[in-house]
Design an enzyme around this catalytic site. Structure first.
Site, PDB file in Angstrom:
ATOM      1  N   SER A 105       0.704  -1.249  -0.033  1.00  0.00           N
ATOM      2  CA  SER A 105       0.088   0.062   0.114  1.00  0.00           C
ATOM      3  C   SER A 105       0.763   1.425   0.024  1.00  0.00           C
ATOM      4  O   SER A 105       0.317   2.323  -0.115  1.00  0.00           O
ATOM      5  CB  SER A 105      -0.967  -0.058   1.287  1.00  0.00           C
ATOM      6  OG  SER A 105      -0.295   0.039   2.429  1.00  0.00           O
ATOM      7  N   LYS A 151       0.996   4.037   7.003  1.00  0.00           N
ATOM      8  CA  LYS A 151       0.289   5.028   6.176  1.00  0.00           C
ATOM      9  C   LYS A 151       0.792   6.449   6.336  1.00  0.00           C
ATOM     10  O   LYS A 151       1.504   6.686   7.379  1.00  0.00           O
ATOM     11  CB  LYS A 151      -0.976   5.005   6.282  1.00  0.00           C
ATOM     12  CG  LYS A 151      -1.890   3.681   5.992  1.00  0.00           C
ATOM     13  CD  LYS A 151      -2.044   3.402   4.418  1.00  0.00           C
ATOM     14  CE  LYS A 151      -2.607   2.096   4.293  1.00  0.00           C
ATOM     15  NZ  LYS A 151      -1.883   1.010   4.884  1.00  0.00           N
TER      16      LYS A 151
END
Lengths: 215, 215
Positions: free
Chosen positions: B135, B172
DNA sequence: AAATATAGTGAACATAAGTACACTTGTCAA
DNA sequence: TTGACAAGTGTACTTATGTTCACTATATTT
């Protein structure tokens, strides 16, 4: 099955490491057996099998002395700053490479870097290099990253290598088709570098790791 | 006879070195022969004899793979050093995080990793984490990379953080707009994670480095 | 032209070294 | 007391690997 080693297995792992340091090649089953007074090679083999199973070494089957080293044993304590007698590896950081000088000449060394020896699975010469430019961003190598390089003179297709082209040190993917060598960047905005016979070209090593520092 | 090597001998010496780097043990006569298309082991042996005579390697007779190095082509700048107090930093590698346990609980620690303290400019708790998933590939963080995390409870917009969402640890980019927190991936195929007030969410730390091991 | 060094072939051989199996011993926990 | 596990023995077998020899070829030097 846990990955913890028995005392016997630890001793044997240490012996293998020591043997390799002293001799430059790993021991045979019988050499290990002799050291530990295990008369049967089978007894030794089962120790190796256990070490493989637990992820400490790799053994090439049917190859003599086919033991390669995967990792050192570390205590798993969640301690933060450590002083111990573990042996760490310090590798030189190569900066600007003066034309014509060997890559590891003193004048090229900018500093050094301590890394976990388990990162350098195999023994051999290593150095680090700070990457300039973004020609390899699609391979996850960014401007300013350090690459850890395992010195070697040859490469296989598809390996990320560090090479010297003329005066410049460059990081690219190696490709050799029908004796035509190309250095492939990993960024659509760049084109491959074709090496023709008269180019001043040599392979310095293979990239075995990437380190990036943020902030 | 001089101690200068012929081209052929240089090639073979380089190959031996490279082979050892890659495999952890030296090649056999036949493995060398295969690489250079020398069908007779005797032809290879005589090259080794020459290298021994000129002082570049040592060969243990009748021992398989019995090649050890006397002289490297490079000077050995990659030194092994013994750690002295406080010079090196050892940080724990956090594996699966058991729900509810503190991140640095012993049961979460998979191993440890030694890094150059100059990498950790700020003092404070650090740990490392193996990244799963892709990701964050556009930020150059790939599946299998280790991120080095500086423990903290808060973050600024745009920082790459490690957070706990429910049972899961995730890497993230942090974004907080008008008290609405989002975790932004760096991969077009993923969508931001919105954190609402009832989410079980906490910041574990800020990513201060990335380490990737190849092969 | 002869001598010398480098480089290679192909086959035969001896031995070094990994693999496999059946059996033994001792320890420790259920 | 049964069972599981670590550790080791001894023998047999297969394969990997180093050693040796006679012979060929191609440069370079004397």
């Amino acid at each position: 099955m846990k990955n913890t080693l028995t005392d016997r297995q630890k001793d044997i792992l240490n012996f293998i490491e020591q043997f390799r340091n002293e001799n430059g090649y790993p021991p045979t089953l019988r050499e290990i057996g002799k050291r530990f007074e295990i008369s049967s090679t089978f007894g030794v083999k089962r120790h190796l099998d256990a070490l493989v199973k637990k992820g400490y070494i790799a053994v090439e089957s049917n190859a003599s002395r086919g033991i390669s080293y995967l990792r050192h044993e570390f205590d798993n304590t969640a301690v933060k700053v450590i002083a111990s007698e573990d042996i760490f590896t310090k590798i030189p950081i190569v900066g600007r490479v003066a034309a014509g000088t060997p890559i590891l000449a003193i004048e090229n060394i900018e500093g050094s870097l301590v890394i976990d020896p388990s990162f350098l699975k195999k023994s051999g010469e290593h150095f680090a290099l700070k990457v300039r430019g973004d020609s390899m961003i699609d391979a996850g190598i960014f401007d300013g990253d350090f690459v850890i390089v395992s010195s070697r003179k040859e490469a296989l297709n598809g390996e990320i290598i560090v090479a010297m082209v003329g005066d410049e040190v460059t990081v690219k993917i190696y490709e050799n088709k029908v004796n035509k060598v190309s250095l492939i960047p990993q960024n659509k905005n760049y084109s491959p570098i074709r090496i023709d016979s008269k180019s001043d070209f040599s392979i310095l090593g293979k990239v075995s790791g990437v380190i990036r520092l943020l902030n």
